[in-house]
Design a protein around this motif. Structure first.
Motif, PDB file in Angstrom:
ATOM      1  N   LEU A  34     -38.613  70.779 -55.458  1.00  0.00           N
ATOM      2  CA  LEU A  34     -39.842  70.112 -55.049  1.00  0.00           C
ATOM      3  C   LEU A  34     -40.220  68.909 -55.912  1.00  0.00           C
ATOM      4  O   LEU A  34     -40.941  68.030 -55.456  1.00  0.00           O
ATOM      5  N   LEU A  35     -39.709  68.837 -57.170  1.00  0.00           N
ATOM      6  CA  LEU A  35     -40.048  67.714 -58.051  1.00  0.00           C
ATOM      7  C   LEU A  35     -38.845  67.184 -58.827  1.00  0.00           C
ATOM      8  O   LEU A  35     -39.010  66.543 -59.873  1.00  0.00           O
ATOM      9  N   SER A  36     -37.635  67.449 -58.349  1.00  0.00           N
ATOM     10  CA  SER A  36     -36.403  66.943 -58.965  1.00  0.00           C
ATOM     11  C   SER A  36     -36.277  67.293 -60.441  1.00  0.00           C
ATOM     12  O   SER A  36     -35.629  66.581 -61.208  1.00  0.00           O
ATOM     13  N   GLY A 170     -33.658  68.915 -51.252  1.00  0.00           N
ATOM     14  CA  GLY A 170     -35.048  68.793 -51.656  1.00  0.00           C
ATOM     15  C   GLY A 170     -35.445  67.369 -51.994  1.00  0.00           C
ATOM     16  O   GLY A 170     -34.939  66.405 -51.419  1.00  0.00           O
ATOM     17  N   LEU A 171     -36.333  67.215 -52.970  1.00  0.00           N
ATOM     18  CA  LEU A 171     -36.855  65.900 -53.314  1.00  0.00           C
ATOM     19  C   LEU A 171     -35.768  64.982 -53.871  1.00  0.00           C
ATOM     20  O   LEU A 171     -35.781  63.782 -53.605  1.00  0.00           O
ATOM     21  N   SER A 172     -34.826  65.517 -54.630  1.00  0.00           N
ATOM     22  CA  SER A 172     -33.745  64.673 -55.165  1.00  0.00           C
ATOM     23  C   SER A 172     -32.957  64.029 -54.041  1.00  0.00           C
ATOM     24  O   SER A 172     -32.625  62.836 -54.094  1.00  0.00           O
ATOM     25  N   PHE A 357     -45.378  67.480 -48.137  1.00  0.00           N
ATOM     26  CA  PHE A 357     -45.992  68.593 -47.409  1.00  0.00           C
ATOM     27  C   PHE A 357     -45.473  69.932 -47.930  1.00  0.00           C
ATOM     28  O   PHE A 357     -46.258  70.862 -48.172  1.00  0.00           O
ATOM     29  N   ASN A 358     -44.147  70.057 -48.109  1.00  0.00           N
ATOM     30  CA  ASN A 358     -43.633  71.357 -48.537  1.00  0.00           C
ATOM     31  C   ASN A 358     -44.046  71.690 -49.975  1.00  0.00           C
ATOM     32  O   ASN A 358     -44.246  72.852 -50.327  1.00  0.00           O
ATOM     33  N   TYR A 378     -38.358  83.319 -54.978  1.00  0.00           N
ATOM     34  CA  TYR A 378     -39.146  83.532 -53.769  1.00  0.00           C
ATOM     35  C   TYR A 378     -39.771  82.216 -53.308  1.00  0.00           C
ATOM     36  O   TYR A 378     -39.722  81.867 -52.116  1.00  0.00           O
ATOM     37  N   TYR A 379     -40.349  81.447 -54.241  1.00  0.00           N
ATOM     38  CA  TYR A 379     -41.006  80.189 -53.872  1.00  0.00           C
ATOM     39  C   TYR A 379     -39.979  79.124 -53.463  1.00  0.00           C
ATOM     40  O   TYR A 379     -40.270  78.262 -52.625  1.00  0.00           O
ATOM     41  N   LEU A 380     -38.788  79.180 -54.049  1.00  0.00           N
ATOM     42  CA  LEU A 380     -37.728  78.272 -53.617  1.00  0.00           C
ATOM     43  C   LEU A 380     -37.361  78.535 -52.160  1.00  0.00           C
ATOM     44  O   LEU A 380     -37.205  77.600 -51.359  1.00  0.00           O
TER      45      LEU A 380
END
Length: 550
Positions: A34-36, A170-172, A357-358, A378-380
């Motif tokens: 989510l944030l690289s 993801g973000l990356s 958004f995610n 779990y959050y991943l």
């Protein structure tokens, strides 16, 4: 499109997916996805910052505005973007990055309370999927025009590609693709500008054609002329106060400093210095983007007389200015590059909103209020499923955008509803320690409702404006003022948080933006990396470029 054009397009999509697969190898935690992992250099995050915005709002929307409103469209860059980007880099990024928040709503939770946090998380999630739908619809317009696909097929295919590469890396994946997309976009648009200017006789020839064009005129060649009170002779119909306060301050600062789809790129930087330089590096290419958006709009105005005429049908909406010029000018091979550039732009815009958004849904809604204290794995997993949901919702909101002949008008309405009041809450909360948690919630809610009320009154004919853009400027200004007034009144009657609890979140507090960063790397203190110097240079350049169009 010829087989060569399709080959170029296929090679690009293969590269995009390849980057997604490569980025997946580095995904170990939800923060990586989510944030690289907060590990990217400033030049990467800076180009991604500008490319994330270089979607429908720039390519189709600003070209549409160039055709509909003329040179005055540059206000959305040199007043509505550059000052806010400079302010974000110099003043606000230290608060965001220094507090170690994972999103903009999370900052509000720390500064105010859960109610303010949840309200902003929900409204941001809503705006993100609505704007993702705009980019998806714009992408589908191009695929329909160039490939002949039905609108619904184009929307679904485009959404599938974005889902795959965001879902993988993801973000990356989004950021590295945005860097690639930035150069592909320019490669696709520059030939249109060059060939178009050659056909109309250069810039002087374009000026003469605009003066004599149906729907054009002398006013279309000036940025500030006719913006005095009571004149309204400029095509936008706004006066200088609406442009400077409504657009430049409220809409511009509201979007660039609080929109997590942009701020997320800076939060993924490897240290505070890189995070601050991210929007400042992005400001320089942003200054020159009108060359490939506004100018094509003016060219389309003079060469395609049917543009914007209702009787001409959907194929000649202002939104189609760029695709119509591509169809007119570009030969096989070059057309493939141009179409690839457009698709890259819209994929970048959609990916920016889906990835933000995610993050907000996973961290700020699901983890905070639905399922707390679960393992990171779990959050991943949740974040991957939320990505799927975000794309699916974006498909639905794409059909909402289809109801607007100029998507820029639609986007500015969304910004006046969601970003303008949020900026008021942020700026007051950062600089006034006395602002209370309850004021954060009621101010934000009141500002949003005020802007929505004005929009409804405008659409029902109760209040009159000269254009949709003028309404969005005044709607943003109203939202800002109402938010500030309500926040001050509520703060005077309720208790603030202890000063030590919000010290790092307010200006001048211990450990806040006024404190020297402790994570400097070699070379960060070089004079040419100074945020103040970079910001001042961008502001001066913007003023200088205004001179020929005053």
């Amino acid at each position: 499109m010829s087989p060569l054009d399709y080959l170029i397009l296929a090679l690009y999509f293969a590269t995009v997916l390849g980057i997604g697969f490569a980025a997946r190898r580095a995904i170990r935690t939800s923060l990586d996805f989510l944030l690289s992992g907060r590990a990217l250099p400033a030049w990467v995050t800076g180009l991604a910052f500008v490319a994330a915005n270089l979607g429908a709002i720039e390519i189709l929307g600003m070209a549409a505005n160039g055709a509909q409103y003329g040179v005055a469209t540059v206000h959305y860059y040199w007043v509505g973007a550059i000052p806010a980007m400079v302010f974000l880099g110099i003043v606000m990024m230290p608060f965001y990055y220094g507090s170690k928040v994972r999103s903009v709503p999370e900052f509000l939770r720390l500064r105010f309370n859960d109610s303010t946090h949840l309200l902003n998380a929900i409204t941001f999630a809503l705006s993100a999927v609505l704007i993702a739908g705009v980019n998806l619809y714009a992408l589908a317009i191009v695929m329909r025009a160039m490939l002949g696909w039905p609108l619904w097929v184009s929307i679904c295919v485009a959404a599938a590609f974005v889902l795959v590469y965001i879902g993988l890396g993801g973000l990356s994946s989004a950021i590295y693709n945005e860097v690639l997309q930035f150069f592909v976009i320019l490669a696709g648009l520059v030939p249109v500008v060059v060939i178009g200017l050659k056909e109309v006789g250069g810039w002087s020839g374009l000026e003469e054609r605009v003066r004599g064009a149906q729907g054009g005129g002398e006013a279309y060649l000036h940025a500030w002329e006719g913006t005095g009170f009571g004149t309204g002779s400029n095509p936008i119909g706004a006066n200088w106060l609406g442009i400077i306060f409504g657009l430049g301050f409220v809409l511009g600062f509201g979007y660039w400093t609080t929109n997590f789809a942009e701020v997320q790129r800076a939060l993924s930087a490897r240290n505070m210095s890189a995070a601050r330089r991210t929007p400042l590096i992005a400001a320089y290419p942003k200054i020159f983007i009108p060359l490939v958006t506004v100018i094509p709009g003016l060219i389309a105005l003079v060469l395609i007389p049917q543009l914007g005429k209702e009787e001409a049908g959907a194929d000649f909406e202002y939104n189609n200015a760029i695709p119509l010029l591509m169809e007119r000018y570009l030969p096989s091979g070059v057309l493939g590059v141009a179409v690839t550039g457009l698709l890259a732009a819209f994929m970048a815009g959609m990916a920016a909103n889906v990835s933000s958004f995610n993050t907000v849904f996973t961290y700020d809604i699901w983890q905070q209020y639905v399922r707390k204290d679960r393992p990171d794995e779990y959050y991943l997993k949740v974040s991957r499923w939320v990505t799927v949901a975000g794309v699916a919702i974006g498909i639905g909101t794409a059909f909402i955008a289809a109801g607007f002949s100029n998507i820029m008008n639609y986007l500015q309405t969304l910004f006046s509803l969601f970003n303008a009041p949020l900026f008021a809450t942020f700026i007051l909360g950062m600089f006034w320690k006395r602002m209370t948690p309850k004021a954060g919630f009621w101010g934000l809610l009141s500002g949003t409702l005020a802007s929505l009320t004005l929009y409804i009154l405008y659409k029902t004919g109760v209040v009159d404006f000269r254009s949709d853009l003028e309404e969005s400027m005044w709607g943003a200004g109203l939202a800002f003022v109402v938010d500030i007034v309500v926040s001050v009144l509520v703060s005077l009657r309720t208790a603030p948080k202890p000063v030590e609890e919000i010290a790092a979140l307010t200006y001048g507090g211990k450990g806040s933006a006024t404190s020297k960063p402790t994570d400097l790397l070699k070379g960060d203190e070089a004079w040419y990396r100074s945020p103040v110097l970079l910001g001042a240079g961008a502001l001066v350049l913007s003023v200088v470029l205004y001179i020929p169009f005053f």
